[in-house]
Scaffold this motif. Structure first.
Motif, PDB file in Angstrom:
ATOM      1  N   MET A  26      52.802  65.711  30.972  1.00 18.25           N
ATOM      2  CA  MET A  26      52.008  65.094  30.192  1.00 18.25           C
ATOM      3  C   MET A  26      51.895  63.550  30.477  1.00 18.25           C
ATOM      4  SD  MET A  26      50.407  67.037  27.858  1.00 18.25           S
ATOM      5  CE  MET A  26      49.799  66.304  26.543  1.00 18.25           C
ATOM      6  N   ARG A  27      52.994  62.873  30.815  1.00 19.69           N
ATOM      7  CA  ARG A  27      52.930  61.396  31.031  1.00 19.69           C
ATOM      8  C   ARG A  27      52.128  61.184  32.369  1.00 19.69           C
ATOM      9  NH1 ARG A  27      59.065  59.977  30.844  1.00 19.69           N
ATOM     10  NH2 ARG A  27      59.152  62.235  30.308  1.00 19.69           N
ATOM     11  N   GLY A  28      52.432  62.327  33.275  1.00 19.65           N
ATOM     12  CA  GLY A  28      51.743  62.247  34.475  1.00 19.65           C
ATOM     13  C   GLY A  28      50.308  61.788  34.437  1.00 19.65           C
ATOM     14  N   ALA A  29      49.751  63.099  33.583  1.00 20.58           N
ATOM     15  CA  ALA A  29      48.383  63.037  33.437  1.00 20.58           C
ATOM     16  C   ALA A  29      47.677  61.894  32.730  1.00 20.58           C
ATOM     17  CB  ALA A  29      47.937  64.306  32.539  1.00 20.58           C
ATOM     18  N   ALA A  30      48.547  61.345  31.823  1.00 21.42           N
ATOM     19  CA  ALA A  30      48.252  60.073  31.011  1.00 21.42           C
ATOM     20  C   ALA A  30      48.080  58.910  31.859  1.00 21.42           C
ATOM     21  CB  ALA A  30      49.225  59.798  29.687  1.00 21.42           C
ATOM     22  N   ARG A  31      49.133  58.863  32.749  1.00 24.65           N
ATOM     23  CA  ARG A  31      49.118  57.456  33.980  1.00 24.65           C
ATOM     24  C   ARG A  31      47.909  57.889  34.833  1.00 24.65           C
ATOM     25  NH1 ARG A  31      55.005  58.128  34.362  1.00 24.65           N
ATOM     26  NH2 ARG A  31      54.603  59.546  35.913  1.00 24.65           N
ATOM     27  N   ALA A  32      47.450  59.106  35.226  1.00 25.39           N
ATOM     28  CA  ALA A  32      46.349  59.384  35.854  1.00 25.39           C
ATOM     29  C   ALA A  32      44.993  59.013  35.306  1.00 25.39           C
ATOM     30  CB  ALA A  32      46.409  60.833  36.439  1.00 25.39           C
ATOM     31  N   ALA A  33      45.082  59.163  34.076  1.00 24.44           N
ATOM     32  CA  ALA A  33      43.893  59.143  33.426  1.00 24.44           C
ATOM     33  C   ALA A  33      43.615  57.567  33.284  1.00 24.44           C
ATOM     34  CB  ALA A  33      43.757  59.563  31.988  1.00 24.44           C
ATOM     35  N   GLU A  34      44.649  56.759  32.994  1.00 27.84           N
ATOM     36  CA  GLU A  34      44.861  55.344  32.674  1.00 27.84           C
ATOM     37  C   GLU A  34      44.393  54.635  34.075  1.00 27.84           C
ATOM     38  OE1 GLU A  34      44.621  51.478  31.661  1.00 27.84           O
ATOM     39  OE2 GLU A  34      44.907  53.102  30.164  1.00 27.84           O
ATOM     40  N   ARG A  35      44.975  55.004  35.241  1.00 27.15           N
ATOM     41  CA  ARG A  35      44.462  54.618  36.490  1.00 27.15           C
ATOM     42  C   ARG A  35      42.980  54.821  36.849  1.00 27.15           C
ATOM     43  NH1 ARG A  35      48.317  56.703  39.415  1.00 27.15           N
ATOM     44  NH2 ARG A  35      47.287  58.688  39.703  1.00 27.15           N
ATOM     45  N   ALA A  36      42.515  55.800  36.498  1.00 25.75           N
ATOM     46  CA  ALA A  36      41.242  56.161  36.658  1.00 25.75           C
ATOM     47  C   ALA A  36      40.410  55.363  35.969  1.00 25.75           C
ATOM     48  CB  ALA A  36      40.976  57.660  36.639  1.00 25.75           C
ATOM     49  N   ALA A  37      40.427  55.153  34.742  1.00 22.75           N
ATOM     50  CA  ALA A  37      40.057  54.257  33.777  1.00 22.75           C
ATOM     51  C   ALA A  37      39.740  52.749  34.360  1.00 22.75           C
ATOM     52  CB  ALA A  37      40.491  54.319  32.171  1.00 22.75           C
ATOM     53  N   ARG A  38      40.839  52.452  34.707  1.00 22.11           N
ATOM     54  CA  ARG A  38      41.335  50.929  35.177  1.00 22.11           C
ATOM     55  C   ARG A  38      40.306  50.949  36.560  1.00 22.11           C
ATOM     56  NH1 ARG A  38      46.975  50.564  36.980  1.00 22.11           N
ATOM     57  NH2 ARG A  38      46.943  52.009  35.225  1.00 22.11           N
ATOM     58  N   GLN A  39      40.330  51.789  37.473  1.00 25.61           N
ATOM     59  CA  GLN A  39      39.523  51.829  38.672  1.00 25.61           C
ATOM     60  C   GLN A  39      37.965  51.733  38.209  1.00 25.61           C
ATOM     61  OE1 GLN A  39      40.606  55.253  40.581  1.00 25.61           O
ATOM     62  NE2 GLN A  39      42.302  54.113  41.889  1.00 25.61           N
ATOM     63  N   ASP A  40      37.626  52.518  37.359  1.00 25.58           N
ATOM     64  CA  ASP A  40      36.247  52.411  36.740  1.00 25.58           C
ATOM     65  C   ASP A  40      35.804  51.114  35.942  1.00 25.58           C
ATOM     66  OD1 ASP A  40      35.904  55.218  37.315  1.00 25.58           O
ATOM     67  OD2 ASP A  40      36.334  56.008  35.122  1.00 25.58           O
ATOM     68  N   ARG A  41      36.714  50.424  35.582  1.00 22.02           N
ATOM     69  CA  ARG A  41      36.502  49.196  34.789  1.00 22.02           C
ATOM     70  C   ARG A  41      36.299  48.131  36.055  1.00 22.02           C
ATOM     71  NH1 ARG A  41      40.122  50.611  31.192  1.00 22.02           N
ATOM     72  NH2 ARG A  41      41.955  49.422  31.888  1.00 22.02           N
ATOM     73  N   TRP A  42      37.175  48.320  37.134  1.00 25.33           N
ATOM     74  CA  TRP A  42      37.179  47.613  38.283  1.00 25.33           C
ATOM     75  C   TRP A  42      35.700  47.545  38.989  1.00 25.33           C
ATOM     76  CZ3 TRP A  42      36.136  47.845  43.621  1.00 25.33           C
ATOM     77  CH2 TRP A  42      36.666  46.637  44.109  1.00 25.33           C
ATOM     78  N   ARG A  43      35.158  48.631  38.918  1.00 22.10           N
ATOM     79  CA  ARG A  43      34.037  48.937  39.693  1.00 22.10           C
ATOM     80  C   ARG A  43      32.845  48.339  38.866  1.00 22.10           C
ATOM     81  NH1 ARG A  43      36.569  54.252  40.520  1.00 22.10           N
ATOM     82  NH2 ARG A  43      37.009  54.403  42.786  1.00 22.10           N
ATOM     83  N   ILE A  44      32.963  48.708  37.573  1.00 29.06           N
ATOM     84  CA  ILE A  44      31.907  48.233  36.856  1.00 29.06           C
ATOM     85  C   ILE A  44      31.731  46.685  36.764  1.00 29.06           C
ATOM     86  CG2 ILE A  44      31.074  47.952  34.554  1.00 29.06           C
ATOM     87  CD1 ILE A  44      32.100  50.889  34.078  1.00 29.06           C
TER      88      ILE A  44
END
Length: 69
Positions: free
Chosen positions: A1-19
């Motif tokens: 579960m922690r791995g999935a949460a970290r992956a989701a947070e990383r994806a969200a951070r990348q999305d914010r960077w792109r935006i």
């Protein structure tokens, strides 16, 4: 579960960077050259045989769980 949460947070951070960068580019008067903007990597110098051997030993030690000398 922690791995999935970290992956989701990383994806969200990348999305914010792109935006953020998309918005910054939309506000700019002149766009930079594409090659300059994406930062194409230059050619790296070839490794000497000694450097290759040192890197192979480091990689092997990493996979084995310790550095051996």
């Amino acid at each position: 579960m922690r791995g999935a949460a970290r992956a989701a947070e990383r994806a969200a951070r990348q999305d914010r960077w792109r935006i953020w960068h998309l918005a910054a580019l939309m506000r700019s008067d002149k766009l930079p050259e594409f090659g300059t903007f994406i930062g194409r990597p230059g050619r790296r110098p070839r490794q000497s045989p000694q450097e290759m051997l040192a890197m192979a030993r480091l990689w092997h030690a990493t996979l084995q769980g310790g550095v051996r000398r």
